[in-house]
Scaffold this motif. Sequence first.
Motif, mmCIF file in Angstrom:
data_model
loop_
_atom_site.group_PDB
_atom_site.id
_atom_site.type_symbol
_atom_site.label_atom_id
_atom_site.label_comp_id
_atom_site.label_asym_id
_atom_site.label_seq_id
_atom_site.Cartn_x
_atom_site.Cartn_y
_atom_site.Cartn_z
ATOM 1 N N LEU A 162 13.468 6.046 -68.645
ATOM 2 C CA LEU A 162 12.343 6.406 -69.054
ATOM 3 C C LEU A 162 12.238 6.688 -71.109
ATOM 4 O O LEU A 162 13.233 6.249 -70.934
ATOM 5 C CB LEU A 162 12.294 8.044 -69.212
ATOM 6 C CG LEU A 162 12.505 8.638 -67.345
ATOM 7 C CD1 LEU A 162 12.249 10.303 -67.419
ATOM 8 C CD2 LEU A 162 10.666 8.238 -67.186
ATOM 9 N N ASP A 163 11.281 6.093 -71.822
ATOM 10 C CA ASP A 163 11.213 6.501 -73.244
ATOM 11 C C ASP A 163 11.069 7.863 -73.695
ATOM 12 O O ASP A 163 11.874 7.963 -75.091
ATOM 13 C CB ASP A 163 9.538 5.235 -73.680
ATOM 14 C CG ASP A 163 10.322 4.114 -73.511
ATOM 15 O OD1 ASP A 163 11.293 3.930 -73.756
ATOM 16 O OD2 ASP A 163 9.950 3.765 -72.547
ATOM 17 N N LEU A 164 10.564 8.692 -72.629
ATOM 18 C CA LEU A 164 10.969 10.250 -73.276
ATOM 19 C C LEU A 164 10.966 11.232 -72.573
ATOM 20 O O LEU A 164 10.619 11.251 -71.389
ATOM 21 C CB LEU A 164 9.176 10.438 -74.574
ATOM 22 C CG LEU A 164 8.978 11.951 -74.195
ATOM 23 C CD1 LEU A 164 10.298 12.089 -75.736
ATOM 24 C CD2 LEU A 164 7.788 11.994 -74.967
ATOM 25 N N ARG A 217 15.109 5.816 -79.416
ATOM 26 C CA ARG A 217 14.867 5.131 -80.791
ATOM 27 C C ARG A 217 13.770 3.441 -80.675
ATOM 28 O O ARG A 217 12.643 4.091 -81.331
ATOM 29 C CB ARG A 217 15.843 5.083 -82.037
ATOM 30 C CG ARG A 217 15.368 4.586 -83.203
ATOM 31 C CD ARG A 217 15.305 5.804 -83.941
ATOM 32 N NE ARG A 217 15.406 5.197 -85.354
ATOM 33 C CZ ARG A 217 16.573 5.772 -86.012
ATOM 34 N NH1 ARG A 217 17.679 6.088 -85.858
ATOM 35 N NH2 ARG A 217 15.825 5.795 -87.019
ATOM 36 N N ASP A 218 13.904 3.423 -80.196
ATOM 37 C CA ASP A 218 12.855 1.727 -80.707
ATOM 38 C C ASP A 218 11.182 2.612 -79.982
ATOM 39 O O ASP A 218 10.590 1.734 -80.582
ATOM 40 C CB ASP A 218 13.321 0.883 -79.448
ATOM 41 C CG ASP A 218 14.077 0.553 -78.385
ATOM 42 O OD1 ASP A 218 13.812 1.958 -77.623
ATOM 43 O OD2 ASP A 218 13.910 0.594 -77.574
ATOM 44 N N ALA A 219 11.272 3.363 -79.320
ATOM 45 C CA ALA A 219 10.129 4.047 -78.227
ATOM 46 C C ALA A 219 9.478 4.810 -79.494
ATOM 47 O O ALA A 219 8.401 4.360 -79.799
ATOM 48 C CB ALA A 219 10.847 4.850 -77.691
ATOM 49 N N LEU A 220 9.878 5.416 -80.403
ATOM 50 C CA LEU A 220 9.830 5.390 -81.605
ATOM 51 C C LEU A 220 8.986 4.935 -82.391
ATOM 52 O O LEU A 220 7.809 5.668 -83.501
ATOM 53 C CB LEU A 220 10.241 7.105 -81.925
ATOM 54 C CG LEU A 220 9.916 7.806 -82.751
ATOM 55 C CD1 LEU A 220 8.890 8.073 -82.589
ATOM 56 C CD2 LEU A 220 11.062 8.462 -83.746
ATOM 57 N N GLU A 221 9.974 3.886 -82.979
ATOM 58 C CA GLU A 221 9.194 3.475 -84.144
ATOM 59 C C GLU A 221 8.228 2.283 -83.271
ATOM 60 O O GLU A 221 7.224 1.747 -83.919
ATOM 61 C CB GLU A 221 10.674 2.047 -83.649
ATOM 62 C CG GLU A 221 11.547 2.917 -85.252
ATOM 63 C CD GLU A 221 13.030 2.521 -85.413
ATOM 64 O OE1 GLU A 221 12.956 0.680 -84.760
ATOM 65 O OE2 GLU A 221 14.115 2.974 -85.318
ATOM 66 N N ARG A 222 8.291 2.128 -82.046
ATOM 67 C CA ARG A 222 6.586 0.876 -81.550
ATOM 68 C C ARG A 222 6.415 2.275 -81.563
ATOM 69 O O ARG A 222 4.755 1.239 -81.838
ATOM 70 C CB ARG A 222 7.425 1.113 -80.428
ATOM 71 C CG ARG A 222 6.376 -0.252 -79.632
ATOM 72 C CD ARG A 222 6.813 -0.307 -78.165
ATOM 73 N NE ARG A 222 7.274 0.763 -77.342
ATOM 74 C CZ ARG A 222 8.334 0.491 -76.924
ATOM 75 N NH1 ARG A 222 9.351 0.425 -77.107
ATOM 76 N NH2 ARG A 222 8.843 1.954 -76.023
ATOM 77 N N ALA A 223 5.574 3.349 -81.150
ATOM 78 C CA ALA A 223 4.789 4.028 -81.629
ATOM 79 C C ALA A 223 4.103 4.880 -82.624
ATOM 80 O O ALA A 223 2.962 5.063 -82.989
ATOM 81 C CB ALA A 223 5.135 5.834 -81.325
ATOM 82 N N GLY A 224 4.941 4.235 -84.044
ATOM 83 C CA GLY A 224 4.471 4.302 -85.247
ATOM 84 C C GLY A 224 5.340 5.176 -85.891
ATOM 85 O O GLY A 224 4.929 5.819 -87.183
ATOM 86 N N ALA A 242 1.619 9.158 -78.125
ATOM 87 C CA ALA A 242 2.190 8.053 -78.996
ATOM 88 C C ALA A 242 2.565 6.738 -78.138
ATOM 89 O O ALA A 242 2.395 5.553 -78.210
ATOM 90 C CB ALA A 242 3.039 8.406 -79.991
ATOM 91 N N VAL A 243 3.981 7.552 -77.153
ATOM 92 C CA VAL A 243 4.842 6.619 -77.214
ATOM 93 C C VAL A 243 4.192 6.228 -75.756
ATOM 94 O O VAL A 243 4.355 5.187 -75.429
ATOM 95 C CB VAL A 243 6.171 7.701 -76.648
ATOM 96 C CG1 VAL A 243 6.890 7.069 -75.313
ATOM 97 C CG2 VAL A 243 6.480 7.969 -77.847
ATOM 98 N N GLY A 247 2.734 1.910 -74.250
ATOM 99 C CA GLY A 247 3.782 1.432 -73.238
ATOM 100 C C GLY A 247 4.572 2.015 -73.018
ATOM 101 O O GLY A 247 6.018 1.939 -72.012
ATOM 102 N N GLY A 248 5.239 2.812 -73.219
ATOM 103 C CA GLY A 248 6.644 3.532 -73.272
ATOM 104 C C GLY A 248 6.256 5.026 -71.990
ATOM 105 O O GLY A 248 5.090 5.214 -71.547
ATOM 106 N N ARG A 249 7.098 4.666 -71.131
ATOM 107 C CA ARG A 249 7.415 6.157 -70.009
ATOM 108 C C ARG A 249 7.912 7.212 -70.100
ATOM 109 O O ARG A 249 8.571 7.825 -71.092
ATOM 110 C CB ARG A 249 8.156 5.461 -68.994
ATOM 111 C CG ARG A 249 7.677 3.806 -68.039
ATOM 112 C CD ARG A 249 8.260 3.776 -66.911
ATOM 113 N NE ARG A 249 8.233 5.543 -66.038
ATOM 114 C CZ ARG A 249 9.532 5.042 -64.821
ATOM 115 N NH1 ARG A 249 10.132 4.111 -64.663
ATOM 116 N NH2 ARG A 249 8.904 6.388 -63.859
#
Length: 388
Positions: A162-164, A217-224, A242-243, A247-249
């Motif tokens: 998961l990313d979130l 952290r990288d998912a948050l950055e990828r989301a802007g 946003a996540v 493409g985040g899960r």
Amino acid sequence: MTVLWWVSVVSLLVWVWLVACHGGFWRTDQRLPAAPASGPARWPAVVVLVPARDEADVLPVSLPSVLAQEYPGPARVVLVDDHSTDGTGDLARALADRTGGLPLTVSTPPPLPPGWTGKLWALRHGVERAGDAEWLLLTDADIAHRPGSLRALVAAGEANGLDLVSQMARLRVASRWERLIVPAFVYFFAQLYPFRRSNRPGARTAAAAGGCSLVRRDALERAGGVAAIRGAVIDDVSLARAVKRTGGRTWLGLADLVDSVRPYPGLGPLWRMVSRSAYAQLRYSPLLLIGTVVGLALVYLAPPLTALAGLAGGARWTAAAGLTAWALMAGSYVPMLRYYGVRPAAAPLLPFTALLYLLMTVDSALQHWRGRGAAWKGRTYPQPQRAE
């Protein structure tokens, strides 16, 4: 009784669809996903970010529980004192000195710039202070974490890719008004964003609970980054969208180890809690407001009204349709009441609670049109704030 008959039938059909086809929103079985008891092979670094503005009343209950988390990997806490006037920052330092536990850093962000909400500006500042931590736990200053909460969140995120990972903190239900309003608040949120549907990778629905959201952290950055949602009043849902959009899960469920300690002893504080963001939830749209009022009336008020009118007027089929819809509504509410330890006998009162929420939503729109908008901790956001 012809009009009442059709209203009762339409309301009944809506409730049949909601209970059977709307993502099982009424179920309370979405809890942290399973993870190996031993946890991941390597425990990643975590920074807990706590935005706080004038939170001296609740901090002595919530912050020690965060500092006391036992985590096998690197972990620390950053409390962002958002220009408090009640000594929040000094109190946080004193609590850390007294209780020990995870290392605590207290930091104050620069003055709030235009286009940002205060909480998100504080979180942006906290992210900057988090270094290269792999996970960020965004948790409010009124949220207490029971032993093992941080470890369980990270283990679930790592084990399930998961990313979130977000949990709806168990809100306080000590007073009579809290028992009437709070379970319905979570029930209505789940109806808007069915947890099962939100947790499905390919679904458009995305939601989170701002009081407890663990994000890579990288998912948050990828989301802007936090800047991507900098003006959002409903920041938790905006973060999940946003996540997921990038493409985040994401995963959202009810909490067993996370509790809100903020008291709402009377109707007034609960009213302000709901009304400050209800119109923002409708994207400040008068058409959506009208649709919401009509929808709430049809779905929640029509069943008891048509049932009672049918009984009084001898219209048996109208009364039967209204009573059946009312029974489906009450039955779908029982699991949430049980989760909160409230007697199921309170379930038939949901139409009255829905009426209060309808009035809170209208009041939220009126406050916006008067230029008061979403107000919190001495700040007002009268217009929708959007990222460029």
